[in-house]
Design a protein around this motif. Structure first.
Motif, PDB file in Angstrom:
ATOM      1  N   THR A 278      23.211   5.086   1.827  1.00  0.00           N
ATOM      2  CA  THR A 278      22.193   4.135   0.556  1.00  0.00           C
ATOM      3  C   THR A 278      21.222   5.197   0.631  1.00  0.00           C
ATOM      4  N   GLY A 279      20.305   4.687  -0.468  1.00  0.00           N
ATOM      5  CA  GLY A 279      19.213   5.624  -0.952  1.00  0.00           C
ATOM      6  C   GLY A 279      18.263   4.445  -1.481  1.00  0.00           C
ATOM      7  N   VAL A 280      16.718   4.852  -1.167  1.00  0.00           N
ATOM      8  CA  VAL A 280      15.548   3.953  -1.827  1.00  0.00           C
ATOM      9  C   VAL A 280      14.707   4.947  -2.689  1.00  0.00           C
ATOM     10  N   ASP A 281      14.041   4.457  -3.324  1.00  0.00           N
ATOM     11  CA  ASP A 281      13.369   5.160  -4.406  1.00  0.00           C
ATOM     12  C   ASP A 281      12.278   5.729  -3.539  1.00  0.00           C
ATOM     13  N   ARG A 282      11.809   6.954  -4.057  1.00  0.00           N
ATOM     14  CA  ARG A 282      10.820   7.780  -3.292  1.00  0.00           C
ATOM     15  C   ARG A 282       9.392   7.092  -3.438  1.00  0.00           C
ATOM     16  N   TRP A 283       8.537   7.003  -2.288  1.00  0.00           N
ATOM     17  CA  TRP A 283       7.523   6.607  -2.334  1.00  0.00           C
ATOM     18  C   TRP A 283       6.351   7.080  -3.147  1.00  0.00           C
ATOM     19  N   ARG A 284       5.679   6.420  -3.938  1.00  0.00           N
ATOM     20  CA  ARG A 284       5.005   6.894  -4.978  1.00  0.00           C
ATOM     21  C   ARG A 284       3.194   6.704  -4.488  1.00  0.00           C
TER      22      ARG A 284
END
Length: 397
Positions: A350-356
């Protein structure tokens, strides 16, 4: 056994939940000053005006013996320590007690015992396999059942459904029995063993509760483990796992100051029990695992680094993921490591959006919940295929 108002565990739990002070003191006098635990004779609950002897036995049972208040307080005081540091701290305190001429000794609680105690004291769980009921709990539960329109059995030795449902479980106070009576009843030992026909299995007849050891045989062990990767490169660590798996929100592992060595999360797994959440224990290592714990592992989070599995029961990834689900969490849009891909469908990638960061961080995390739901769905399918029940782990995975 102490009454509910002076029960050590009840007092501790109430003080913790209301952020009221409780301190070790060298005397039982009100207003006594705090002293080191190695010199303490009492534990003062200032708000209640109660001082209990530090060696008071509690309802928490370990190795068939009550654990004293000093050991319970020590476990709470050091709840954030990792297992090696916790054990070392216990050894140090015992040496200090001996040097002071005390015959007392801190009982070093086991891995599961310690976690069970802390989660109960924090009011994160209403159940404990290690805590005997408060004296009078059965009577209070029976009264609550009668008030709700459920007449308790009149024969000697019979107890109300509410009392049986709570048998062997830790409770804050008998007066909360009316609340417990509103819980969904999962069946007692009569319905489990003999359908709806009332059958009294207790001995002697006037004893309403089964012993802890018998309860474990009948009800099985409900402990479920999720292993996290201890790798510094892992996006999911002890510091952010609860936020992610329970709240559906990803934060960087270094954004939290938590140093907990074990955590628990709750989740409704509909294929196992659609009406109440199950509890899962999160740990980063298996050093304290007993052999039977491996049958209770429902998922292993990994970065693809095989050194993580060195001390596992199955040190080969291909063998490990035949027995349990593997989960990889990376950045969305980036390819998973070759090792993850080579382990095939047994590892969910799975993949999560990069932390901004910044003020817009929360708004950009709306897809985290989708990833979390995907992970829990895979865990649910794995548990169902392995034969998990709400009250018992499979005999093998």
């Amino acid at each position: 056994m102490a009454s509910a108002d002076h029960d050590p565990l009840v007092l501790l739990r109430k003080a913790i939940s209301s952020s009221q002070p409780f301190i070790p003191t060298a005397s039982g006098d009100p207003g006594a000053e705090e002293c080191p635990l190695s010199q303490a004779s009492h534990l003062q609950f200032s708000a209640q005006g109660i001082a209990l002897a530090i060696e008071t036995p509690t309802r928490f049972i370990s190795n068939d013996k009550p654990v004293d208040l000093r050991s319970i307080y020590f476990a709470w005081l050091n709840r954030e320590l990792a297992i090696p540091e916790y054990n070392a701290s216990a050894t140090t305190l015992n040496e200090q007690l001996a040097a002071a001429g005390s015959t007392g000794k801190v009982q070093n609680l086991g891995f599961i015992e310690r976690l069970d105690l802390i989660t109960w004291l924090e009011a994160a769980s209403e159940e404990s396999e290690y805590i005997k009921p408060v004296a009078g709990d059965a009577d209070a539960a029976a009264a609550a059942a009668a008030a709700a329109g459920t007449a308790p059995a009149a024969k000697s030795g019979a107890v109300s459904t509410a009392a049986q449902a709570r048998a062997g479980k830790g409770t804050m106070d008998p007066r909360l029995a009316s609340v417990y009576d509103g819980e969904r009843k999962m069946g007692d030992r009569n319905t489990v063993l003999r359908g709806i026909k009332p059958t009294d299995f207790s001995h002697p007849p006037a004893r309403p509760r089964l012993s802890l050891s018998i309860r474990k045989v009948l009800l099985g062990d409900r402990t479920r483990f999720i292993l996290l990767s201890p790798s510094a490169s892992s996006l999911l660590r002890m510091s952010n796992a609860r936020s992610f798996l329970e709240d559906g929100k990803f934060i960087p592992p270094d954004a939290s100051g938590s140093t907990a060595s074990m955590l628990h999360v709750q989740r409704v797994i509909r294929a196992i029990d659609p009406n109440r959440p199950l509890r899962f224990i999160l740990v980063e290592g298996s050093e304290q695992f007993k052999p039977e714990y491996w049958n209770r592992v429902v998922a292993v989070f990994t970065t693809g680094q095989t050194w993580q599995f060195k001390n596992y029961k199955w040190s080969s990834p291909n063998e490990l993921f035949k027995h349990t689900l593997g989960v990889f969490v990376g950045w969305r849009g980036e390819q998973a490591p070759e090792s993850i891909r080579s382990w095939g469908h047994r590892v969910l990638s799975t993949g999560v959006d990069r932390w901004r960061g910044g003020d817009g961080a929360d708004a950009s995390r709306f897809r985290d919940k989708e990833v979390v739901e995907q992970i829990w769905k895979a865990i649910e399918m794995n548990m169902r295929s392995k034969g998990w029940r709400f009250d018992a782990a499979p005999t093998a995975i």
